[in-house]
Design an enzyme around this catalytic site. Structure first.
Site, PDB file in Angstrom:
ATOM      1  N   HIS A  46      50.095  42.408  43.437  1.00  0.00           N
ATOM      2  CA  HIS A  46      49.654  41.229  42.677  1.00  0.00           C
ATOM      3  C   HIS A  46      49.834  41.418  41.169  1.00  0.00           C
ATOM      4  CE1 HIS A  46      46.890  39.653  46.166  1.00  0.00           C
ATOM      5  NE2 HIS A  46      48.160  39.432  46.390  1.00  0.00           N
ATOM      6  N   ASP A  92      43.945  46.162  38.144  1.00  0.00           N
ATOM      7  CA  ASP A  92      43.446  47.207  37.237  1.00  0.00           C
ATOM      8  C   ASP A  92      44.312  48.461  37.365  1.00  0.00           C
ATOM      9  OD1 ASP A  92      42.373  49.136  39.233  1.00  0.00           O
ATOM     10  OD2 ASP A  92      40.886  47.588  39.670  1.00  0.00           O
ATOM     11  N   LEU A 139      32.659  47.635  52.721  1.00  0.00           N
ATOM     12  CA  LEU A 139      31.208  47.628  52.582  1.00  0.00           C
ATOM     13  C   LEU A 139      30.527  46.937  53.761  1.00  0.00           C
ATOM     14  CD1 LEU A 139      28.981  48.458  50.592  1.00  0.00           C
ATOM     15  CD2 LEU A 139      29.173  46.200  49.553  1.00  0.00           C
ATOM     16  N   GLU A 140      31.170  45.895  54.253  1.00  0.00           N
ATOM     17  CA  GLU A 140      30.574  45.062  55.308  1.00  0.00           C
ATOM     18  C   GLU A 140      31.727  44.515  56.155  1.00  0.00           C
ATOM     19  OE1 GLU A 140      28.867  42.195  52.689  1.00  0.00           O
ATOM     20  OE2 GLU A 140      30.839  41.618  51.967  1.00  0.00           O
ATOM     21  N   THR A 153      38.807  45.171  50.954  1.00  0.00           N
ATOM     22  CA  THR A 153      39.411  43.845  50.774  1.00  0.00           C
ATOM     23  C   THR A 153      38.857  42.888  51.824  1.00  0.00           C
ATOM     24  OG1 THR A 153      41.483  42.579  50.707  1.00  0.00           O
ATOM     25  CG2 THR A 153      41.510  44.611  51.997  1.00  0.00           C
ATOM     26  N   ARG A 194      39.895  40.541  30.556  1.00  0.00           N
ATOM     27  CA  ARG A 194      39.899  41.470  31.702  1.00  0.00           C
ATOM     28  C   ARG A 194      40.669  42.749  31.353  1.00  0.00           C
ATOM     29  NH1 ARG A 194      41.880  38.834  37.015  1.00  0.00           N
ATOM     30  NH2 ARG A 194      41.086  40.767  37.884  1.00  0.00           N
TER      31      ARG A 194
HETATM   32  P1  OAD Z   1      37.409  40.119  47.508  1.00  0.00           P
HETATM   33  O1  OAD Z   1      36.422  39.902  46.399  1.00  0.00           O
HETATM   34  O2  OAD Z   1      37.860  38.928  48.269  1.00  0.00           O
HETATM   35  O3  OAD Z   1      36.810  41.150  48.575  1.00  0.00           O
HETATM   36  C1  OAD Z   1      36.293  42.391  48.199  1.00  0.00           C
HETATM   37  C2  OAD Z   1      35.826  43.109  49.445  1.00  0.00           C
HETATM   38  O4  OAD Z   1      35.356  44.392  49.058  1.00  0.00           O
HETATM   39  C3  OAD Z   1      34.689  42.426  50.207  1.00  0.00           C
HETATM   40  O5  OAD Z   1      34.988  42.402  51.606  1.00  0.00           O
HETATM   41  C4  OAD Z   1      33.480  43.326  49.922  1.00  0.00           C
HETATM   42  O6  OAD Z   1      32.578  43.385  51.013  1.00  0.00           O
HETATM   43  C5  OAD Z   1      34.138  44.667  49.721  1.00  0.00           C
HETATM   44  N1  OAD Z   1      33.371  45.579  48.857  1.00  0.00           N
HETATM   45  C6  OAD Z   1      32.561  45.287  47.810  1.00  0.00           C
HETATM   46  N2  OAD Z   1      32.031  46.384  47.267  1.00  0.00           N
HETATM   47  C7  OAD Z   1      32.527  47.421  47.977  1.00  0.00           C
HETATM   48  C8  OAD Z   1      32.357  48.845  47.918  1.00  0.00           C
HETATM   49  N3  OAD Z   1      31.588  49.423  46.997  1.00  0.00           N
HETATM   50  N4  OAD Z   1      33.020  49.619  48.825  1.00  0.00           N
HETATM   51  C9  OAD Z   1      33.817  49.037  49.766  1.00  0.00           C
HETATM   52  N5  OAD Z   1      34.016  47.719  49.869  1.00  0.00           N
HETATM   53  C10 OAD Z   1      33.386  46.921  48.994  1.00  0.00           C
HETATM   54  O7  OAD Z   1      38.650  40.914  46.869  1.00  0.00           O
HETATM   55  P2  OAD Z   1      40.116  41.135  47.473  1.00  0.00           P
HETATM   56  O8  OAD Z   1      40.083  41.199  48.955  1.00  0.00           O
HETATM   57  O9  OAD Z   1      40.743  42.249  46.721  1.00  0.00           O
HETATM   58  O10 OAD Z   1      44.394  37.749  44.204  1.00  0.00           O
HETATM   59  O11 OAD Z   1      40.809  39.787  47.036  1.00  0.00           O
HETATM   60  C11 OAD Z   1      42.162  39.589  47.361  1.00  0.00           C
HETATM   61  C12 OAD Z   1      42.840  38.780  46.305  1.00  0.00           C
HETATM   62  O12 OAD Z   1      42.111  37.570  46.090  1.00  0.00           O
HETATM   63  C13 OAD Z   1      42.890  39.419  44.932  1.00  0.00           C
HETATM   64  O13 OAD Z   1      43.936  40.342  44.763  1.00  0.00           O
HETATM   65  C14 OAD Z   1      43.057  38.239  44.042  1.00  0.00           C
HETATM   66  C15 OAD Z   1      42.025  37.336  44.657  1.00  0.00           C
HETATM   67  O14 OAD Z   1      42.190  35.984  44.476  1.00  0.00           O
HETATM   68  C16 OAD Z   1      45.008  37.091  43.212  1.00  0.00           C
HETATM   69  O15 OAD Z   1      44.462  36.872  42.154  1.00  0.00           O
HETATM   70  C17 OAD Z   1      46.404  36.655  43.557  1.00  0.00           C
END
Ligand code: OAD
Length: 236
Positions: free
Chosen positions: A110, A95, A203-204, A177, A60
């Site tokens: 994180h 990132d 996004l949704e 998120t 990664r």
């Molecule tokens: P998720 O993968 O859970 O959620 C990503 C969100 O971004 C979703 O609600 C998508 O709909 C949205 N999304 C996708 N593409 C998009 C775009 N182009 N524009 C706007 N929104 C978009 O990721 P996180 O919420 O970041 O933690 O996950 C939280 C934590 O869970 C991470 O930091 C990680 C993971 O397990 C650890 O590893 C401790």
């Protein structure tokens, strides 16, 4: 400028980096469909199979060389430069795209892929190389580095500072998120309890959408620059 908001807290998640080409976690085909959380994102997984975990994060980290910040990262950097009030940018992302987009002050709750944590002396050191070959810690020389990424069951970084900012902010904005992981998923309620307005850009609809005063749906590369322009023109 109409100073409608004076203290803004922004929380970003994987969705803000999706259009840069970094997989989100919970989408179909996302990281957590390809890998088991228990294997690659827990201290127990690391104790069981350190090579698997070191390799996962080495890949990664290396993949960061193939991606670039998108207009949403740039827009938040512009906001940091131009907004006259207080701004705290908190990201769950490991990132470095906020920094490469121009943000100078980013709180990585994180952790970061480009950082190593020594399990012997507990020092965090900037890290760009692989870890699979067990390089020595730059500080104590022990071969005990691990990715400086907060795993499930571990405490995210700088929670005191984040809660302090949430208690005094007048606008909380959540970007990209899913609202599936605490404590970050609870920030909206903290901010609301403190009387802040709350806005979701995603996004949704996310798991926590109904908790926000306002939600806007669409890609971050469009929604974030639009919102930043709004704040800089009108104060929000
Ligand atoms: P998720 O993968 O859970 O959620 C990503 C969100 O971004 C979703 O609600 C998508 O709909 C949205 N999304 C996708 N593409 C998009 C775009 N182009 N524009 C706007 N929104 C978009 O990721 P996180 O919420 O970041 O933690 O996950 C939280 C934590 O869970 C991470 O930091 C990680 C993971 O397990 C650890 O590893 C401790």
């Amino acid at each position: 400028m109409n100073a409608r908001y004076r203290r803004i807290v922004i929380l970003t998640g994987a969705g803000i980096s999706a259009e840069s080409g970094i997989d989100t976690f919970r989408a179909a085909g996302g990281l957590w469909e390809q890998h088991r959380i228990e294997d690659v994102a827990t201290p127990e997984g690391f104790a069981r199979d350190p090579n698997l975990v070191l390799n996962f994060y080495d890949l990664r980290r290396a993949a960061l060389a193939n991606v670039a910040p998108n207009p949403s990262h740039m827009a938040l950097a512009l906001l940091e430069r131009e907004f006259k009030g207080d701004l705290l940018l908190v990201t769950q992302n490991v990132d470095d795209l906020h920094e490469r987009g121009g943000s100078a002050r980013v709180l990585h709750m994180h952790g970061e892929l480009k950082s190593a944590l020594c399990t012997s002396c507990e020092t965090r050191s900037p890290w760009l190389e692989t870890m699979i070959n067990r390089p020595p810690c730059p500080v104590c020389r022990a071969p005990t580095l691990r990715p400086d990424v907060v795993w499930f069951g571990e405490m995210p970084y700088q929670m005191g500072r984040i809660y302090q900012a949430l208690e005094t902010c007048d606008l909380f904005v959540s970007i990209g998120t899913s609202g599936a992981v605490y404590p970050a998923a609870g920030f909206v309620q903290e901010a609301r309890a403190a009387g802040a307005r709350t806005l979701e850009l995603n996004l949704e609809p996310s798991e926590g959408s109904r908790l926000f005063h306002e939600t806007r749906h669409g890609p971050a590369s469009v929604l974030v620059p639009e919102w930043v322009e709004e704040v800089l023109q009108t104060g929000g």
